[in-house]
Structures are given as C-alpha cells and as structure tokens.
Design a protein around this motif. Structure first.
Motif, short mmCIF file in Angstrom:
data_model
loop_
_atom_site.label_atom_id
_atom_site.label_comp_id
_atom_site.label_asym_id
_atom_site.label_seq_id
_atom_site.Cartn_x
_atom_site.Cartn_y
_atom_site.Cartn_z
N MET A 164 -44.24 -41.43 15.06
CA MET A 164 -42.84 -41.83 15.11
C MET A 164 -42.00 -40.61 15.48
N SER A 165 -40.91 -40.85 16.21
CA SER A 165 -39.97 -39.77 16.53
C SER A 165 -38.55 -40.22 16.21
N LEU A 166 -37.73 -39.24 15.82
CA LEU A 166 -36.30 -39.44 15.58
C LEU A 166 -35.54 -38.56 16.55
N ASP A 167 -34.47 -39.07 17.12
CA ASP A 167 -33.71 -38.29 18.09
C ASP A 167 -32.22 -38.59 17.95
N THR A 168 -31.44 -37.54 17.70
CA THR A 168 -29.98 -37.69 17.64
C THR A 168 -29.33 -37.41 18.99
N GLY A 169 -30.13 -36.91 19.92
CA GLY A 169 -29.58 -36.52 21.22
C GLY A 169 -28.96 -35.13 21.18
N ARG A 170 -29.16 -34.40 20.07
CA ARG A 170 -28.57 -33.06 19.91
C ARG A 170 -29.61 -32.00 19.63
N GLY A 171 -30.82 -32.21 20.04
CA GLY A 171 -31.85 -31.19 19.91
C GLY A 171 -32.55 -31.17 18.56
N GLN A 172 -33.34 -30.11 18.34
CA GLN A 172 -34.19 -29.98 17.17
C GLN A 172 -33.43 -29.77 15.86
N LYS A 173 -32.30 -29.09 15.90
CA LYS A 173 -31.49 -28.83 14.69
C LYS A 173 -30.06 -29.30 14.95
N PRO A 174 -29.86 -30.63 14.92
CA PRO A 174 -28.53 -31.15 15.29
C PRO A 174 -27.44 -30.75 14.31
N ILE A 175 -26.27 -30.50 14.87
CA ILE A 175 -25.08 -30.18 14.07
C ILE A 175 -23.99 -31.20 14.44
N PHE A 176 -23.39 -31.77 13.42
CA PHE A 176 -22.30 -32.73 13.61
C PHE A 176 -21.06 -32.18 12.91
N ASN A 177 -19.89 -32.54 13.42
CA ASN A 177 -18.63 -32.12 12.83
C ASN A 177 -18.14 -33.17 11.84
N ALA A 178 -17.30 -32.73 10.91
CA ALA A 178 -16.70 -33.66 9.96
C ALA A 178 -15.96 -34.75 10.71
N GLY A 179 -16.10 -35.98 10.24
CA GLY A 179 -15.45 -37.11 10.87
C GLY A 179 -16.28 -37.81 11.93
N GLU A 180 -17.34 -37.14 12.41
CA GLU A 180 -18.20 -37.77 13.40
C GLU A 180 -19.11 -38.80 12.74
N SER A 181 -19.54 -39.75 13.53
CA SER A 181 -20.51 -40.74 13.08
C SER A 181 -21.91 -40.30 13.50
N LEU A 182 -22.85 -40.43 12.59
CA LEU A 182 -24.24 -40.09 12.86
C LEU A 182 -24.97 -41.33 13.33
N SER A 183 -25.71 -41.21 14.40
CA SER A 183 -26.63 -42.26 14.81
C SER A 183 -27.87 -41.57 15.37
N PHE A 184 -28.98 -42.27 15.31
CA PHE A 184 -30.23 -41.69 15.81
C PHE A 184 -31.14 -42.79 16.31
N LYS A 185 -32.03 -42.41 17.23
CA LYS A 185 -33.00 -43.33 17.80
C LYS A 185 -34.34 -43.10 17.12
N VAL A 186 -35.01 -44.21 16.82
CA VAL A 186 -36.35 -44.17 16.24
C VAL A 186 -37.29 -44.82 17.24
N LYS A 187 -38.38 -44.14 17.56
CA LYS A 187 -39.41 -44.69 18.45
C LYS A 187 -40.76 -44.54 17.75
N THR A 188 -41.59 -45.55 17.89
CA THR A 188 -42.95 -45.51 17.36
C THR A 188 -43.92 -45.77 18.51
N THR A 189 -45.14 -45.27 18.37
CA THR A 189 -46.13 -45.48 19.43
C THR A 189 -46.83 -46.83 19.30
N THR A 190 -46.70 -47.47 18.13
CA THR A 190 -47.21 -48.82 17.92
C THR A 190 -46.14 -49.63 17.20
N ASP A 191 -46.24 -50.94 17.27
CA ASP A 191 -45.33 -51.79 16.51
C ASP A 191 -45.47 -51.43 15.04
N ALA A 192 -44.34 -51.38 14.32
CA ALA A 192 -44.39 -50.93 12.92
C ALA A 192 -43.19 -51.43 12.14
#
Length: 98
Positions: A2-30
């Motif tokens: 499984m992988s998680l990706d925020t679109g902001r690299g390996q150590k993501p940083i977000f600012n106050a007030g921003e909304s967090l979202s992330f993509k989850v991908k798996t290599t098999t149905d799960a």
C-alpha cells in the motif's frame, strides 16, 4: 503493498487552515482503514466514514481520503505534528478495529 501520497513528497508540510487529503493505492483489492491523530493526541478513524462507508477498495481505482466535500481534515495550528496511518487487509476488519 500500500502507498499513501499527499502530493507533497516524503515529508509533507501543510499550513494552518489547509485541508489535508491523501491518495491510497494498493497492489491488490483490499479493505482499507485510515486513522488521523491530532497534535493533542486524539485519534479518529477517517476511512471508512459515514460519507464513504465501504472499506473495500479496488487496486485499479485507489482511494482519496477524505474524498467528500462534506468531510474535511483541517489543520489548525502551524508547527503541530499530526499523523495519518492506514492499514490494508484481505479480510474485513471493521468489527475488530476501533
């Protein structure tokens, strides 16, 4: 796998007030379960949720969390460390997880 990706690299940083979202991908149905830990230590299950109640995801489609305009993860204070953890399983674990 499984992988998680925020679109902001390996150590993501977000600012106050921003909304967090992330993509989850798996290599098999799960079955996927994701949790969010606030800076003060409280932990919340963010997937599945009342807007996306089915934990099963297809490996060909993946998943975006929170995935609904009705449900957002807003970061409140700059400098606070908040975390996301997801687990994937070949079986439905909903009754076994908090």
């Amino acid at each position: 796998i499984m992988s998680l990706d925020t679109g902001r690299g390996q150590k993501p940083i977000f600012n106050a007030g921003e909304s967090l979202s992330f993509k989850v991908k798996t290599t098999t149905d799960a079955y996927v379960y994701c949790y969010y830990q606030e800076a003060k230590g409280d932990i919340f299950k963010v997937f599945p949720n009342r807007f996306s109640p089915n934990a099963f995801i297809s490996s060909s489609k993946g998943l975006v969390v929170p995935g609904s305009k009705q449900f957002q993860l807003k970061l409140e204070q700059r400098g606070d460390k908040e975390s996301v953890m997801c687990i994937a399983s070949h079986e439905d674990l909903d009754a076994k997880l908090p």
